[in-house]
Design a protein around this motif. Structure first.
Motif, short mmCIF file in Angstrom:
data_model
loop_
_atom_site.label_atom_id
_atom_site.label_comp_id
_atom_site.label_asym_id
_atom_site.label_seq_id
_atom_site.Cartn_x
_atom_site.Cartn_y
_atom_site.Cartn_z
N GLU A 66 -33.15 -22.63 10.13
CA GLU A 66 -34.47 -22.76 9.72
C GLU A 66 -35.37 -23.42 10.85
N ASN A 67 -34.86 -23.77 11.86
CA ASN A 67 -35.62 -24.32 12.92
C ASN A 67 -35.59 -23.05 14.04
N ASN A 68 -35.06 -21.91 13.93
CA ASN A 68 -35.15 -20.74 14.75
C ASN A 68 -34.21 -21.01 15.95
N GLU A 69 -33.26 -21.92 15.59
CA GLU A 69 -32.19 -22.10 16.86
C GLU A 69 -31.07 -21.09 16.37
N ILE A 70 -30.46 -20.72 17.59
CA ILE A 70 -29.23 -19.72 17.28
C ILE A 70 -28.08 -20.61 16.88
N GLN A 71 -27.35 -20.24 15.92
CA GLN A 71 -26.24 -20.79 15.84
C GLN A 71 -25.10 -19.73 15.57
N TYR A 72 -23.77 -20.18 15.47
CA TYR A 72 -22.82 -19.09 15.02
C TYR A 72 -21.96 -19.68 13.85
N THR A 73 -21.65 -18.67 12.98
CA THR A 73 -21.07 -19.07 11.80
C THR A 73 -20.04 -18.18 11.73
N SER A 74 -19.17 -18.72 10.95
CA SER A 74 -17.81 -17.70 10.69
C SER A 74 -17.79 -16.95 9.45
N VAL A 75 -17.51 -15.62 9.64
CA VAL A 75 -17.73 -14.75 8.19
C VAL A 75 -16.36 -14.02 8.05
N ARG A 76 -15.90 -13.94 6.68
CA ARG A 76 -14.67 -12.93 6.69
C ARG A 76 -15.13 -11.47 6.30
N ALA A 77 -14.78 -10.84 6.77
CA ALA A 77 -15.27 -9.42 6.72
C ALA A 77 -13.85 -8.52 6.38
N PHE A 78 -14.04 -7.54 5.42
CA PHE A 78 -13.03 -6.66 5.13
C PHE A 78 -13.31 -5.21 5.50
N SER A 79 -12.02 -4.52 5.86
CA SER A 79 -12.46 -3.14 5.95
C SER A 79 -12.39 -2.48 4.71
N VAL A 80 -12.65 -1.23 4.55
CA VAL A 80 -12.58 -0.40 3.28
C VAL A 80 -11.30 -0.48 2.56
N ARG A 81 -10.19 -0.66 3.60
CA ARG A 81 -8.81 -0.54 2.81
C ARG A 81 -8.62 -2.06 2.36
N GLY A 82 -8.89 -3.02 3.16
CA GLY A 82 -9.10 -4.43 2.59
C GLY A 82 -9.80 -4.53 1.39
N SER A 83 -11.13 -4.25 1.34
CA SER A 83 -11.89 -4.25 0.32
C SER A 83 -11.06 -3.74 -1.17
N HIS A 84 -10.64 -2.49 -0.90
CA HIS A 84 -9.75 -2.11 -1.97
C HIS A 84 -8.52 -2.95 -2.43
N LEU A 85 -8.00 -3.60 -1.65
CA LEU A 85 -6.88 -4.57 -1.94
C LEU A 85 -7.53 -5.73 -2.63
N VAL A 86 -8.67 -6.07 -2.27
CA VAL A 86 -9.44 -7.20 -3.11
C VAL A 86 -9.84 -6.66 -4.50
N GLY A 87 -10.24 -5.27 -4.42
CA GLY A 87 -10.61 -5.06 -5.84
C GLY A 87 -9.21 -4.58 -6.46
N MET A 88 -8.22 -4.24 -5.96
CA MET A 88 -6.86 -4.17 -6.87
C MET A 88 -6.47 -5.89 -7.35
N LEU A 89 -6.79 -6.73 -6.56
CA LEU A 89 -6.20 -8.20 -7.09
C LEU A 89 -7.39 -8.76 -7.92
N SER A 90 -8.29 -8.13 -7.98
CA SER A 90 -9.51 -8.90 -8.93
C SER A 90 -9.50 -8.34 -10.23
N ARG A 91 -9.95 -9.16 -11.32
CA ARG A 91 -9.86 -8.70 -12.46
C ARG A 91 -11.16 -8.75 -13.30
N THR A 92 -12.24 -8.39 -12.62
CA THR A 92 -13.43 -8.23 -13.13
C THR A 92 -13.56 -6.92 -13.83
N LYS A 93 -14.44 -6.82 -14.67
CA LYS A 93 -14.69 -5.55 -15.48
C LYS A 93 -14.96 -4.09 -14.46
#
Length: 190
Positions: A66-93
């Motif tokens: 918010e003070n326009n200072e540059i900072q680094y944060t960690s973000v978990r990202a998933f490839s399409v294959r990884g996203s598909h696996l998350v979808g396989m393990l998810s139980r949402t409608k």
């Protein structure tokens, strides 16, 4: 990266610098209908032995606070294959629909696109071209949708039906009967 749309969600894939499609855990949580983005992290942590390095990664992202200072944060990202696996393990409608959408993205990303077999456009092709187009479609469909466990067998069955329809039309367009012109003389003088 180009914006993608799944149902009523528009999402811009995360740019990992490799030219591939990646989604953040937060984006996946939104697509899966989770109110808390930590649900995707929990799925990943519970099944971490199933994810490879090419499927998920923790990335350092540069942002400004918010003070326009540059900072680094960690973000978990998933490839399409990884996203598909998350979808396989998810139980949402919506997980099933998301998995189908992600499989289509996998095909596009791999450069494997099975174009629709448009029966009407076949009439514009020359005889052999018609049969070649049908054979090409059938080969791609079998390779990418016809293997046991591919999850796309229902689509393969629809493809087979289209191939049969197209083949019947092709035979009508390319085969014709030569009328009987009677007996030809043997070359003997009359």
């Amino acid at each position: 990266m180009k914006e993608l749309t799944f149902k009523d969600h528009s999402v811009v894939p995360f740019d990992n610098g490799d030219g591939k499609i990646w989604f953040t855990g937060e984006q996946l949580a939104d697509l899966l209908g989770y109110a808390d983005s930590k649900k995707v992290s929990n799925i990943c942590n519970r099944h971490k032995d199933e994810f490879t390095e090419s499927m998920t990664d923790i990335l350092k992202v540069r942002t400004s606070n918010e003070n326009n200072e540059i900072q680094y944060t960690s973000v978990r990202a998933f490839s399409v294959r990884g996203s598909h696996l998350v979808g396989m393990l998810s139980r949402t409608k919506v997980a099933k629909d998301l998995r189908i959408w992600l499989l289509d993205l996998v095909e596009k990303e791999a450069g494997v696109e099975i174009e629709a077999l448009d029966v009407q456009s076949l009439a514009q092709l020359a005889g052999q071209g018609i049969h070649d187009a049908i054979a090409t479609f059938d080969k791609k469909s079998f390779k990418h949708r016809g293997q046991k466990g591919s999850g796309l067998m229902a689509q393969r069955k629809r493809d087979i039906k289209r191939v049969k329809e197209a083949t019947l039309l092709a035979l009508k367009l390319t085969q014709f009967a030569i009328p009987d012109l009677g007996d030809f003389p043997d070359g003997e003088p009359a």
